[in-house]
Design an enzyme around this catalytic site. Structure first.
Site, PDB file in Angstrom:
ATOM      1  CG  HIS A 194      42.730  43.040  41.716  1.00 23.97           C
ATOM      2  ND1 HIS A 194      41.576  43.188  41.000  1.00 23.97           N
ATOM      3  CD2 HIS A 194      42.371  42.523  42.908  1.00 23.97           C
ATOM      4  CE1 HIS A 194      40.550  42.773  41.731  1.00 23.97           C
ATOM      5  NE2 HIS A 194      40.999  42.369  42.888  1.00 23.97           N
ATOM      6  CB  CYS A 251      39.243  40.757  35.773  1.00 24.17           C
ATOM      7  SG  CYS A 251      38.787  42.128  34.780  1.00 24.17           S
TER       8      CYS A 251
HETATM    9  C1  CIR Z   1      35.731  45.241  41.669  1.00 22.50           C
HETATM   10  O1  CIR Z   1      35.987  46.324  42.192  1.00 22.50           O
HETATM   11  O2  CIR Z   1      35.831  44.202  42.289  1.00 22.50           O
HETATM   12  C2  CIR Z   1      35.285  45.233  40.234  1.00 22.50           C
HETATM   13  N1  CIR Z   1      34.555  46.438  39.967  1.00 22.50           N
HETATM   14  C3  CIR Z   1      36.440  45.109  39.265  1.00 22.50           C
HETATM   15  C4  CIR Z   1      37.191  43.816  39.400  1.00 22.50           C
HETATM   16  C5  CIR Z   1      38.273  43.680  38.374  1.00 22.50           C
HETATM   17  N2  CIR Z   1      38.999  42.483  38.573  1.00 22.50           N
HETATM   18  C6  CIR Z   1      40.226  42.297  38.138  1.00 22.50           C
HETATM   19  O3  CIR Z   1      40.839  43.152  37.553  1.00 22.50           O
HETATM   20  N3  CIR Z   1      40.778  41.114  38.402  1.00 22.50           N
END
Ligand code: CIR
Length: 253
Positions: free
Chosen positions: A159, A246
Site C-alpha cells: 500500500h 492498518c
Molecule cells: C492484506 O494483504 O490485505 C493484509 N494481509 C495486510 C493489510 C495491511 N494493511 C495496511 O497496511 N493498511
C-alpha cells in the site's frame, strides 16, 4: 481522538500475502500484541472502540483498509481482493454513528492503506489494491467537500502507507524506493534509514507517533527531529504485511 480497532482471531494465519513469504503466525502472540497496541492508544488519550473479531475473515484486524475517515464523511472502501470485502459491513455500521457514509462501487477498488490524508489533499496510491476507477471515484465523491486527489504510483510494496505516512502537519516519512514522488509537492520528506525499508509506516496521534519496534535507526532519526516516538511490537502483524496504521481507524484527529 477516537479509534476503531478489531482484534485478530485464529484465521489470521490464512492472511493475504502479496510480497512476503508465508511464515507461521502465533495467534496468541498477535492477540497480545494487539492488546498492547490498543493500550498504547488509550494511554495517549485515544478513546478506542473495539469491534468484535470477525471469524473466518483473516485480515479483518487491518481495519484501516475498509474506510477513509475525513472530517465530514467516511468513505467505505471496496477492497481489491474478494476475501476482504466482507469486512466492510461491520466497519460501516460502526462509522455510521460518527459520520455520513459514502460507498465505493464496482468496478472500483480502493483500500484505506492507499490513502494518505494531508489537509485537503488526499494522496492515493495506485497499487495492486487500488485501481484507476477507485482513484477517480474517490476524487469525484469528495470534490464537493474541497478535497483533491493526487495519484502516487506505488511499486514493490502493498500500500501507499507502507512507503509513506504523514508524521507532522507538513512532513512525510517515506521509503523513496517504493514511490513515484512526482506529484508529492509542498511537503517535507524525511527518508527512512536505507537499511530499514519497512520503517516508513508511523501512526500519528495528537502529539506523538507510534512506530513499529525493530527500526532503531529510523527511530533515532525521528527522535533527532524532535518527534515523540513510541515503538510498539507488532511482529506477528508484520508477517501478515501489516504495520501500525492498518490496525486502527482514527477519528477526530
Ligand atoms: C492484506 O494483504 O490485505 C493484509 N494481509 C495486510 C493489510 C495491511 N494493511 C495496511 O497496511 N493498511
Amino acid at each position: 481522538m477516537k479509534a476503531i480497532t478489531r482484534a485478530p482471531e485464529d484465521s489470521l494465519t490464512d492472511c493475504a500475502l502479496t510480497h512476503l513469504e508465508r511464515k507461521p503466525i502465533d495467534v496468541a502472540r498477535a492477540i497480545a500484541q494487539h492488546a498492547d497496541y490498543v493500550e498504547a492508544l488509550r494511554s495517549r488519550g485515544v478513546a478506542v472502540e473495539e469491534l468484535p473479531p470477525l471469524a473466518g475473515a483473516p485480515d479483518a484486524c487491518f481495519v484501516e483498509d475498509t474506510a477513509i475517515v475525513l472530517d465530514e464523511v467516511a468513505v467505505i472502501t471496496r477492497p481489491g481482493i474478494e476475501s476482504r470485502r466482507r469486512e466492510v459491513g461491520s466497519v460501516a455500521s460502526a462509522l455510521a454513528k460518527h459520520r455520513e457514509l459514502i460507498t465505493i462501487d464496482a468496478p472500483s477498488t480502493l483500500e484505506g492503506g492507499d490513502v494518505v490524508v494531508a489537509g485537503e489533499t488526499l494522496f492515493v496510491g495506485w497499487s495492486k489494491r487500488t485501481n484507476h476507477a477507485g482513484l477517480k471515484e474517490l476524487a469525484h465523491r469528495v470534490l464537493h467537500l474541497g478535497y483533491r486527489v493526487k495519484a502516487v504510483e506505488v511499486r514493490g510494496c502493498l500500500h501507499l502507507k507502507s512507503a509513506m505516512t504523514l508524521i507532522g502537519p507538513e512532513t512525510l516519512l517515506i521509503q523513496p524506493e517504493w514511490l513515484d514522488l512526482t506529484h508529492v509537492r509542498g511537503l517535507e520528506c524525511l527518508s527512512v534509514a536505507p537499511e530499514e525499508p519497512f520503517g516508513a509506516n508511523a501512526l500519528r496521534l495528537a502529539d506523538s507517533l507510534l512506530h513499529p519496534a525493530g527500526f532503531p535507526r529510523t527511530h533515532s532519526l525521528l527522535c533527532e527531529r524532535g518527534f515523540d516516538v513510541s515503538p510498539v511490537e507488532i511482529g506477528e502483524f508484520q508477517k501478515a504485511e501489516g504495520a501500525v496504521t492498518c490496525l486502527s481507524l482514527l477519528l477526530d484527529a
